[in-house]
Design an enzyme around this catalytic site. Structure first.
Site, PDB file in Angstrom:
ATOM      1  N   LYS A 182     -16.717  -6.445   6.148  1.00 46.52           N
ATOM      2  CA  LYS A 182     -15.478  -7.242   6.023  1.00 46.52           C
ATOM      3  C   LYS A 182     -14.961  -7.689   7.393  1.00 46.52           C
ATOM      4  CE  LYS A 182     -13.144  -6.581   1.673  1.00 46.52           C
ATOM      5  NZ  LYS A 182     -11.871  -6.217   1.029  1.00 46.52           N
TER       6      LYS A 182
ATOM      7  N   SER B 226      -2.954  -7.740   3.049  1.00 49.72           N
ATOM      8  CA  SER B 226      -3.278  -7.564   4.471  1.00 49.72           C
ATOM      9  C   SER B 226      -3.742  -8.893   5.059  1.00 49.72           C
ATOM     10  CB  SER B 226      -4.377  -6.525   4.651  1.00 49.72           C
ATOM     11  OG  SER B 226      -3.958  -5.288   4.155  1.00 49.72           O
TER      12      SER B 226
ATOM     13  N   ARG C  35      -1.981  -5.764  -8.156  1.00 53.03           N
ATOM     14  CA  ARG C  35      -0.805  -6.603  -7.899  1.00 53.03           C
ATOM     15  C   ARG C  35      -0.644  -7.679  -8.963  1.00 53.03           C
ATOM     16  NH1 ARG C  35      -2.896  -7.964  -2.041  1.00 53.03           N
ATOM     17  NH2 ARG C  35      -4.684  -8.127  -3.412  1.00 53.03           N
TER      18      ARG C  35
ATOM     19  N   HIS D  12       0.852  -1.206   0.000  1.00 45.45           N
ATOM     20  CA  HIS D  12       0.000   0.000   0.000  1.00 45.45           C
ATOM     21  C   HIS D  12       0.881   1.248   0.000  1.00 45.45           C
ATOM     22  CE1 HIS D  12      -3.155  -2.580   2.273  1.00 45.45           C
ATOM     23  NE2 HIS D  12      -3.649  -2.340   1.067  1.00 45.45           N
TER      24      HIS D  12
HETATM   25  O1  PNS Z   1      -8.843  -2.609   0.390  1.00 48.46           O
HETATM   26  P1  PNS Z   1     -10.127  -3.114  -0.195  1.00 48.46           P
HETATM   27  O2  PNS Z   1     -10.886  -3.905   0.833  1.00 48.46           O
HETATM   28  O3  PNS Z   1      -9.915  -3.860  -1.472  1.00 48.46           O
HETATM   29  O4  PNS Z   1     -10.991  -1.808  -0.543  1.00 48.46           O
HETATM   30  C1  PNS Z   1     -12.295  -1.925  -1.064  1.00 48.46           C
HETATM   31  C2  PNS Z   1     -13.018  -0.562  -1.043  1.00 48.46           C
HETATM   32  C3  PNS Z   1     -13.025   0.011   0.359  1.00 48.46           C
HETATM   33  C4  PNS Z   1     -12.321   0.397  -1.978  1.00 48.46           C
HETATM   34  C5  PNS Z   1     -14.473  -0.818  -1.540  1.00 48.46           C
HETATM   35  O5  PNS Z   1     -15.056  -1.834  -0.771  1.00 48.46           O
HETATM   36  C6  PNS Z   1     -15.348   0.438  -1.478  1.00 48.46           C
HETATM   37  O6  PNS Z   1     -15.230   1.301  -2.314  1.00 48.46           O
HETATM   38  N1  PNS Z   1     -16.206   0.522  -0.443  1.00 48.46           N
HETATM   39  C7  PNS Z   1     -17.094   1.654  -0.237  1.00 48.46           C
HETATM   40  C8  PNS Z   1     -18.539   1.276  -0.576  1.00 48.46           C
HETATM   41  C9  PNS Z   1     -18.807   1.416  -2.058  1.00 48.46           C
HETATM   42  O7  PNS Z   1     -18.665   2.457  -2.655  1.00 48.46           O
HETATM   43  N2  PNS Z   1     -19.219   0.279  -2.676  1.00 48.46           N
HETATM   44  C10 PNS Z   1     -19.508   0.213  -4.087  1.00 48.46           C
HETATM   45  C11 PNS Z   1     -18.267  -0.115  -4.891  1.00 48.46           C
HETATM   46  S1  PNS Z   1     -18.623  -0.255  -6.632  1.00 48.46           S
END
Ligand code: PNS
Length: 161
Positions: free
Chosen positions: A42, A129, A91, A18
């Site tokens: 999550k 993570s 990645r 990150h």
């Molecule tokens: O580190 P991650 O878990 O891959 O991040 C995922 C994240 C937080 C970017 C994604 O879950 C997100 O955007 N969550 C906010 C809710 C949202 O907007 N959901 C619709 C996505 S199309």
């Protein structure tokens, strides 16, 4: 125009992968906001407050980066911040399908926001993570994958059960 980018994620916890993406984004934009998602579904190991604090400590040497927590839709948050760019790290090909779906869905929800993908240094491509937590939980050494503060926080969590 001030170029602002948002780098969203769960950061449970932040890894060196990150951090590599954050440094690359910081070199490309005037300002980068690392946006830590509340993401209760999550079931994160660390609270949002703890995850924000760990990102803050990891990025303190990078002048044009700030850290924030958010809940709700990412595009709503981007709108609030008046940001037009979302940065995500890629990645491996295995990341691509979900990232592609998310980027196109976010574009459908908010056409003015673009998602761009940055590749971390190849030596970080295998770090996640989830694996860091598993290794730490099983007593393995994660010092090559996370900062000293994250290592300490993981030890404390594990000791607390
Ligand atoms: O580190 P991650 O878990 O891959 O991040 C995922 C994240 C937080 C970017 C994604 O879950 C997100 O955007 N969550 C906010 C809710 C949202 O907007 N959901 C619709 C996505 S199309």
């Amino acid at each position: 125009m001030q170029k602002l980018a948002i780098y969203p994620g769960s950061f449970d916890p932040i890894t060196n992968g990150h951090l590599d993406v954050i440094s690359r984004a910081a070199g490309m934009f005037d300002h980068v906001v690392v946006a830590v998602a509340h993401n209760v579904e999550k079931m994160p190991l660390f609270t949002t407050k703890q995850r924000v604090a760990l990102v803050e400590s990891a990025v303190k040497g990078i002048r044009n980066v700030s850290v924030d927590g958010f809940s709700g839709l990412l595009v709503e948050y981007a709108r609030q911040k008046k940001a037009r760019v979302i940065v995500r790290g890629l990645r491996a090909v295995s990341d691509f399908e979900f990232e592609f779906q998310m980027a196109l869905m976010n574009r459908r929800l908010e056409p003015r926001v673009e998602t761009i993908f940055l590749m971390p240094k190849d030596e970080y491509t295998f770090i996640s993570s989830r694996l860091v937590k598993e290794i730490a939980w099983l007593g393995g050494d994660v010092s090559n994958f996370v900062t000293a503060d994250v290592q300490r926080a993981l030890k404390e969590k594990i000791a607390a059960g």
